[in-house]
Design a protein around this motif. Structure first.
Motif, PDB file in Angstrom:
ATOM      1  N   UNK A 139      -9.110  -3.933 -13.090  1.00 60.70           N
ATOM      2  CA  UNK A 139      -9.728  -4.858 -12.135  1.00 60.70           C
ATOM      3  C   UNK A 139     -10.357  -4.126 -10.963  1.00 60.70           C
ATOM      4  N   UNK A 140      -9.985  -2.870 -10.760  1.00 61.86           N
ATOM      5  CA  UNK A 140     -10.468  -2.037  -9.652  1.00 61.86           C
ATOM      6  C   UNK A 140     -10.128  -2.675  -8.300  1.00 61.86           C
ATOM      7  N   UNK A 141      -8.946  -3.217  -8.218  1.00 56.09           N
ATOM      8  CA  UNK A 141      -8.471  -3.835  -6.986  1.00 56.09           C
ATOM      9  C   UNK A 141      -8.159  -2.770  -5.947  1.00 56.09           C
ATOM     10  N   UNK A 142      -8.640  -2.972  -4.716  1.00 54.58           N
ATOM     11  CA  UNK A 142      -8.334  -2.068  -3.621  1.00 54.58           C
ATOM     12  C   UNK A 142      -6.925  -2.382  -3.094  1.00 54.58           C
ATOM     13  N   UNK A 143      -6.085  -1.354  -3.004  1.00 58.26           N
ATOM     14  CA  UNK A 143      -4.720  -1.529  -2.511  1.00 58.26           C
ATOM     15  C   UNK A 143      -4.410  -0.421  -1.513  1.00 58.26           C
ATOM     16  N   UNK A 151       0.396  -1.325  -6.538  1.00 54.37           N
ATOM     17  CA  UNK A 151      -0.846  -0.775  -7.086  1.00 54.37           C
ATOM     18  C   UNK A 151      -0.739  -0.533  -8.597  1.00 54.37           C
ATOM     19  N   UNK A 152       0.454  -0.267  -9.092  1.00 57.70           N
ATOM     20  CA  UNK A 152       0.635   0.034 -10.516  1.00 57.70           C
ATOM     21  C   UNK A 152       0.551  -1.200 -11.406  1.00 57.70           C
ATOM     22  N   UNK A 153       0.587  -2.402 -10.807  1.00 56.27           N
ATOM     23  CA  UNK A 153       0.621  -3.608 -11.644  1.00 56.27           C
ATOM     24  C   UNK A 153      -0.479  -4.607 -11.278  1.00 56.27           C
ATOM     25  N   UNK A 154      -1.577  -4.131 -10.678  1.00 57.51           N
ATOM     26  CA  UNK A 154      -2.618  -5.061 -10.237  1.00 57.51           C
ATOM     27  C   UNK A 154      -3.225  -5.842 -11.394  1.00 57.51           C
ATOM     28  N   UNK A 155      -3.236  -5.263 -12.593  1.00 53.34           N
ATOM     29  CA  UNK A 155      -3.815  -5.976 -13.727  1.00 53.34           C
ATOM     30  C   UNK A 155      -2.910  -7.074 -14.262  1.00 53.34           C
ATOM     31  N   UNK A 156      -1.713  -7.165 -13.727  1.00 51.36           N
ATOM     32  CA  UNK A 156      -0.807  -8.257 -14.078  1.00 51.36           C
ATOM     33  C   UNK A 156      -0.810  -9.340 -13.003  1.00 51.36           C
ATOM     34  N   UNK A 157      -1.638  -9.158 -11.976  1.00 48.76           N
ATOM     35  CA  UNK A 157      -1.606 -10.040 -10.805  1.00 48.76           C
ATOM     36  C   UNK A 157      -2.927 -10.749 -10.604  1.00 48.76           C
ATOM     37  N   UNK A 158      -2.883 -11.824  -9.844  1.00 50.50           N
ATOM     38  CA  UNK A 158      -4.047 -12.628  -9.515  1.00 50.50           C
ATOM     39  C   UNK A 158      -4.160 -12.669  -7.993  1.00 50.50           C
ATOM     40  N   UNK A 159      -5.160 -12.013  -7.430  1.00 48.38           N
ATOM     41  CA  UNK A 159      -5.319 -11.908  -5.980  1.00 48.38           C
ATOM     42  C   UNK A 159      -6.295 -12.966  -5.457  1.00 48.38           C
ATOM     43  N   UNK A 373       7.740  -3.781  -1.478  1.00 44.59           N
ATOM     44  CA  UNK A 373       6.832  -3.232  -2.496  1.00 44.59           C
ATOM     45  C   UNK A 373       7.534  -2.968  -3.828  1.00 44.59           C
ATOM     46  N   UNK A 374       8.526  -2.102  -3.839  1.00 45.90           N
ATOM     47  CA  UNK A 374       9.212  -1.796  -5.098  1.00 45.90           C
ATOM     48  C   UNK A 374       9.971  -3.006  -5.617  1.00 45.90           C
ATOM     49  N   UNK A 375      10.516  -3.801  -4.720  1.00 46.71           N
ATOM     50  CA  UNK A 375      11.283  -4.979  -5.142  1.00 46.71           C
ATOM     51  C   UNK A 375      10.394  -5.981  -5.883  1.00 46.71           C
ATOM     52  N   UNK A 376       9.169  -6.189  -5.397  1.00 43.80           N
ATOM     53  CA  UNK A 376       8.246  -7.094  -6.088  1.00 43.80           C
ATOM     54  C   UNK A 376       7.854  -6.521  -7.449  1.00 43.80           C
TER      55      UNK A 376
END
Length: 499
Positions: A139-143, A151-159, A373-376
């Motif tokens: 997705x090339x999401x800026x984090x 940042x490691x799971x942005x493709x599993x998320x909907x921003x 961060x890590x908890x999410x």
């Protein structure tokens, strides 16, 4: 033995009730009675759920059910109390580096209402983010560098980068986000879901609230039970708050000298008294009280097992982080949320405080991000590997955003940010939300939305849709009004966010 010809004398409570009954109330109740009687003759299964037994507490409390097949069955809502600064986390604005300490153009502010914290400032100097950003995933999401696990799971998320609200101060803003109204007293999202979908486990509450303690406590906001109130809905739809120390729920354990057999006998006696009161007075909240007493009794065995994480393998703590071993932390709360979802809790609300960064962003924001961060990341990966993410909607966000201009002193190394309702960022994962989506766009100042705005009511409509509930048809009659979570103004389901 009383003669069959002796006139029946009603209970004194019933006599008081009759005296207080107004003509309008009587006619209204009579109309309801006639309609219910007709419905009972034409379709008794609609009243008793197809069962022949007399209606008891469980029948009266049955949920209305979804309007159409849901994509999500359960929700974990992670609320960052105070308003995370979107331009320091997810809304990258590199053009601001050249605008350092320049005044925010009036054409951008455009007469926006300000809080009393900055309304008296002589100028509004632009404070570019001091944190580094990079793009991740397909997705090339800026984090931001503050969120390496996210940042490691942005493709599993909907921003959603174009959230907006009318509220500019915390109390009305949090209330708005939680209940759909800036005025307190309305049912919150968790209560609406409880009312609409009901329980998945009769031994645990349908709606549970956890208040996580942040590492940094410079400026925490007030959090109270009004945020998880059931409002006009029946009391059993209110959130049950779990404590981080001592008994998870007050009085869940029997006091010294009281056995379970004694407690059972006591509750049986109370139930008989409450049933007598119901037959004479007819208050439906009496059955709510009976049901809550029974749930509390069942929780005496279910809650200790739920909150005892000692049997979790070491791999779990490697996933969530060592903070998950400490009661009351956000990581521990996230782990408990997964355990609750496993056991059928319908809605889990976690509050994490101290995101109100009016000053010292450099000192506070890294600690806030480290808390979550890590908890999410661990929570989403844990749900995924257990096959629960597809049916569990995870939501993350605050009540509003922050300003690009600095509140108070500004240096390259530190600054503060005021409240900003015009745009902020939230994310969702699982539960039928569309992974790898970046929706909405703000201007170069992260101040105004320039594409695809999403109002709080739109967001609520979308969450309800994922749960199989049509926000236009999902209402509750109270004080002559058909109340809805999304209110009376137009709201839309944001279908671009749906898988």
């Amino acid at each position: 033995m009383r003669s069959p010809f002796t006139p029946f004398k009603p209970h004194p409570l019933f006599e008081d009730y009759v005296r207080s009954e107004t003509r309008r109330q009587f006619l209204r109740r009579g109309a309801s009675f006639l309609g219910t009687a007709a419905l009972g003759m034409l379709a008794p299964q609609l009243l008793l759920g197809g069962e022949k037994k007399a209606p008891g507490t469980q029948e009266l409390l049955r949920a209305i059910g979804p309007h159409f097949p849901p994509k999500a069955k359960q929700v974990i809502y992670l609320h960052m109390v105070g308003g995370p600064p979107q331009m320091d986390l997810y809304d990258y604005k590199p053009a601001m580096q050249e605008q350092y300490d320049k005044d925010l153009p009036e054409t951008i502010r455009n007469g926006q209402r300000l809080t009393t914290m900055t309304s008296g400032q002589a100028r509004f100097p632009i404070a570019p983010s001091m944190f580094k950003f990079a793009q991740y995933g397909k997705s090339r999401m800026w984090v931001s560098e503050l969120m390496p696990y996210t940042a490691k799971m942005v493709d599993e998320m909907c921003f959603i980068r174009s959230m907006h609200t009318e509220a500019i101060n915390h109390e009305p803003a949090i209330c708005y986000m939680q209940t759909g109204n800036q005025v307190t007293g309305r049912p919150c999202l968790g209560s609406w879901v409880s009312y609409g979908l009901g329980s998945l486990n009769q031994d645990l509450p349908t709606f549970v609230v956890l208040v996580a303690k942040p590492t940094n406590t410079e400026q925490v906001q007030a959090i109270s039970g009004r945020l998880w109130s059931s409002g006009c809905l029946s009391g059993e739809h209110a959130g049950v708050s779990f404590r981080s120390g001592g008994d998870p729920i007050l009085f869940v354990n029997n006091p010294a000298g009281v056995t379970s057999a004694v407690r059972r006998k006591t509750l049986d006696g109370l139930k008989e008294l409450n049933e007598l009161n119901y037959r004479q007075v007819g208050d439906p909240e009496t059955h709510t009280r009976i049901q809550q007493f029974e749930l509390a009794f069942r929780m005496q065995s279910s809650v200790p097992e739920l909150t005892n994480t000692s049997n979790e393998p070491e791999s779990t703590y490697k996933l969530y982080g060592d903070e998950a071993k400490k009661g009351g932390t956000f990581a521990n709360s996230a782990l408990l949320a997964r355990r609750m979802i496993e056991r059928g809790v319908r809605f889990v609300q976690i509050y994490h405080n101290n995101w109100d960064t009016h000053s010292n962003v450099a000192g506070r924001l890294p600690l806030q991000c480290k808390d979550v961060d890590q908890a999410c990341y661990g929570l989403i990966q844990d749900l995924k590997q257990r096959g629960l993410l597809d049916s569990t909607l995870v939501v993350w966000g605050g009540e509003f955003g922050r300003t690009i201009y600095s509140q108070g002193g500004l240096t390259k190394q530190n600054y503060g940010r005021d409240h900003h309702p015009r745009c902020f960022t939230m994310w969702m994962a699982g539960g039928g939300s569309k992974p790898g989506v970046i929706y909405g766009e703000t201007d170069d100042f992260s101040y105004n939305i320039v594409k695809d705005p999403v109002h709080i009511h739109d967001f609520h409509a979308t969450v309800l849709h994922l749960l199989g509930l049509d926000h236009e048809r999902f209402s509750f009659r109270s004080q002559g009004l058909d109340l809805k979570l999304t209110g009376v103004e137009p709201a839309r389901v944001v279908r671009e966010l749906l898988a």
